[in-house]
Design a protein around this motif. Structure first.
Motif, short mmCIF file in Angstrom:
data_model
loop_
_atom_site.label_atom_id
_atom_site.label_comp_id
_atom_site.label_asym_id
_atom_site.label_seq_id
_atom_site.Cartn_x
_atom_site.Cartn_y
_atom_site.Cartn_z
N GLN A 87 0.83 -1.21 0.00
CA GLN A 87 0.00 0.00 0.00
C GLN A 87 0.86 1.25 0.00
O GLN A 87 1.90 1.31 0.66
CB GLN A 87 -0.92 0.03 1.22
CG GLN A 87 -2.01 -1.04 1.22
CD GLN A 87 -2.89 -0.92 2.44
OE1 GLN A 87 -2.41 -0.72 3.55
NE2 GLN A 87 -4.20 -1.04 2.25
N ARG A 89 0.12 5.59 0.30
CA ARG A 89 -0.84 6.68 0.47
C ARG A 89 -0.40 7.87 -0.39
O ARG A 89 0.76 8.28 -0.36
CB ARG A 89 -0.94 7.13 1.93
CG ARG A 89 -1.98 8.26 2.14
CD ARG A 89 -1.88 8.86 3.53
NE ARG A 89 -2.19 7.90 4.55
CZ ARG A 89 -3.42 7.58 4.95
NH1 ARG A 89 -4.47 8.18 4.37
NH2 ARG A 89 -3.62 6.71 5.90
N ARG A 91 -1.17 11.88 -1.23
CA ARG A 91 -1.81 13.10 -0.70
C ARG A 91 -1.60 14.26 -1.68
O ARG A 91 -0.61 14.28 -2.41
CB ARG A 91 -1.21 13.48 0.66
CG ARG A 91 -1.55 12.51 1.79
CD ARG A 91 -1.01 13.04 3.11
NE ARG A 91 -1.26 12.15 4.22
CZ ARG A 91 -2.37 12.13 4.94
NH1 ARG A 91 -3.35 12.99 4.66
NH2 ARG A 91 -2.53 11.28 5.94
N SER A 149 -6.58 12.77 -0.25
CA SER A 149 -5.70 11.61 -0.14
C SER A 149 -6.41 10.38 -0.64
O SER A 149 -7.65 10.33 -0.73
CB SER A 149 -5.24 11.39 1.31
OG SER A 149 -6.33 10.98 2.12
N ILE A 151 -5.49 5.81 -0.85
CA ILE A 151 -4.55 4.71 -0.61
C ILE A 151 -4.58 3.76 -1.80
O ILE A 151 -5.65 3.25 -2.17
CB ILE A 151 -4.88 3.95 0.68
CG1 ILE A 151 -4.71 4.87 1.89
CG2 ILE A 151 -4.00 2.71 0.82
CD1 ILE A 151 -5.10 4.24 3.21
#
Length: 398
Positions: A87, A89, A91, A149, A151
């Protein structure tokens, strides 16, 4: 000289500003006013000038709205951070309402794996879009214009990913996309064993194992070493050999399929599970099982016995491999006899298994052992060591 001013008003009761100016066009009846903001409401009015001065403003037009256009620019400050081995993330700073230039749809996040060759060995993203990259982009769309954001999941372990973000409305997406951001997913244990595993027996007790590399895509981190795993579910079957790689997070997946092989033949180990189920004053029946380490094909068994205190009278008898029991007769009553059982392969007789039996008609259950003895020096935080004294065996081995 003739001056014509076109004034625009973008908000009711707002300030009028000069949107367009033309000179020396006294006969003009139609003009194009440019530089307006897409998907914005305006009113226009006209002012004429001559050598004396300016005319009063004309009556304004009705309010009109410019048509939609792709968003003004991509979201700003796009950053990426690995959350796990699969994973990342992403932003960004969302667009302000006036920057959408239309009805907002959300954001498109595009990502792709980057090979070591494409990064030129350097973990930077500044020049990656300046040259073509192989492979296709994957896309994830969030339909929330206020989102900041998202993921990305189901990614490959320990793999660098290039990420770009664009804003999208009803008529298109921002051009260009955001500057590329690069991040590597975290390490995980290797997801595959090394390729090219080979195993060859060099003696009855040794095997040489060789292997290649773990494919780069499955290394999932920095390989610190390898482990050879071998086992046999049955002593009379082939040895199964795997090799696995490990990194700082632990052991990886063993190589598949296992390499199957037999070590060289040798003399066998001692027969197993030797016992005397039937004993009388003058007879004793002994039984046994195949050796735990047959070390080849068993050809025969040999049973020998004698008085425990007198080895001058030694009796011996051989049996085919299918026989695993023998009744000794004409024994002396209430005497200890020592028995041995051996197995044979084509390389010879192996180790003997020894057992002691007492000829009696009154075998009985054993007496209980003594109470366990524990000394303070044998007590630890997670384990203890204790001892005991066995009771009488009832003339049958424990």
């Amino acid at each position: 000289m003739l001056l014509i001013y076109f004034q625009a008003q973008s908000k009711p009761n707002g300030l009028w500003r000069v949107a367009h100016e033309e000179r020396d066009l006294p006969s003009a009846r139609t003009l194009v006013v440019s530089g307006l903001t897409p998907f914005a409401e305006y009113r226009l009015r006209l002012i004429a000038h001559n050598v004396v001065g300016a005319s009063p403003p004309s009556e304004p037009t009705n309010t009109f709205q410019t048509i939609q256009a792709p968003p003004a620019h991509p979201p700003a400050n796009v950053t990426v951070r690995a959350l796990s081995a699969t994973q990342i993330r992403v932003r960004w700073i969302p667009l302000q309402p006036f920057e959408w230039y239309g009805n907002p749809r959300g954001y498109n996040i595009s990502y792709k794996e980057v090979t070591i060759e494409e990064t030129h060995g350097n973990f930077t993203a500044s020049d990656l879009l300046e040259e073509p990259l192989s492979g296709s982009w994957s896309n994830v769309v969030t339909n929330d214009p206020t989102a900041n954001s998202l993921i990305l999941g189901s990614l490959e372990e320990w793999t660098p990913y290039l990420v770009i973000v664009s804003a999208i409305n009803e008529v298109g997406s921002s051009k260009p996309s955001s500057p590329p951001a690069l991040e590597r997913t975290r390490e995980a244990v290797p997801s595959m064993g090394p390729v090219g595993v080979e195993a060859n027996a060099t003696s009855s007790t040794t095997v040489v194992v060789q292997w290649g590399e773990v494919p780069r895509r499955h290394q999932n981190g920095l390989i610190e070493g390898f482990k050879v795993v071998y086992y046999s579910t049955n002593p009379r079957t082939a040895l199964q050999v795997h090799v696995l790689a490990y990194n700082r997070l632990g052991d990886g997946v063993p190589s598949q399929p296992p390499v199957s092989l037999l070590t060289f033949e040798d003399v066998p180990g001692p027969p197993s599970n030797v016992s005397f189920p039937d004993v009388s004053l003058t007879t004793a029946r002994i039984i046994w099982d195949v050796p735990l380490e047959p070390n080849g094909r068993i050809l025969a068994y040999r049973v020998s016995y004698h008085l425990h205190t007198d080895q001058s009278l030694n009796f011996s008898k051989e049996f085919p491999p299918s026989d695993r029991t023998y009744r000794a007769v004409e024994l002396q009553s209430e005497r200890y006899y020592s028995f041995s059982v051996e197995a044979q392969t084509r390389l010879g007789w192996g180790q003997a298994a020894y057992a002691l039996v007492f000829t009696t008609a009154s075998r009985e259950p054993p007496q209980p052992p003594s109470a366990p003895h524990i000394s303070r020096s044998q007590i630890q935080s997670h384990r203890i060591t204790f001892s005991w004294t066995p009771g009488r065996d009832g003339f049958a081995p424990i």
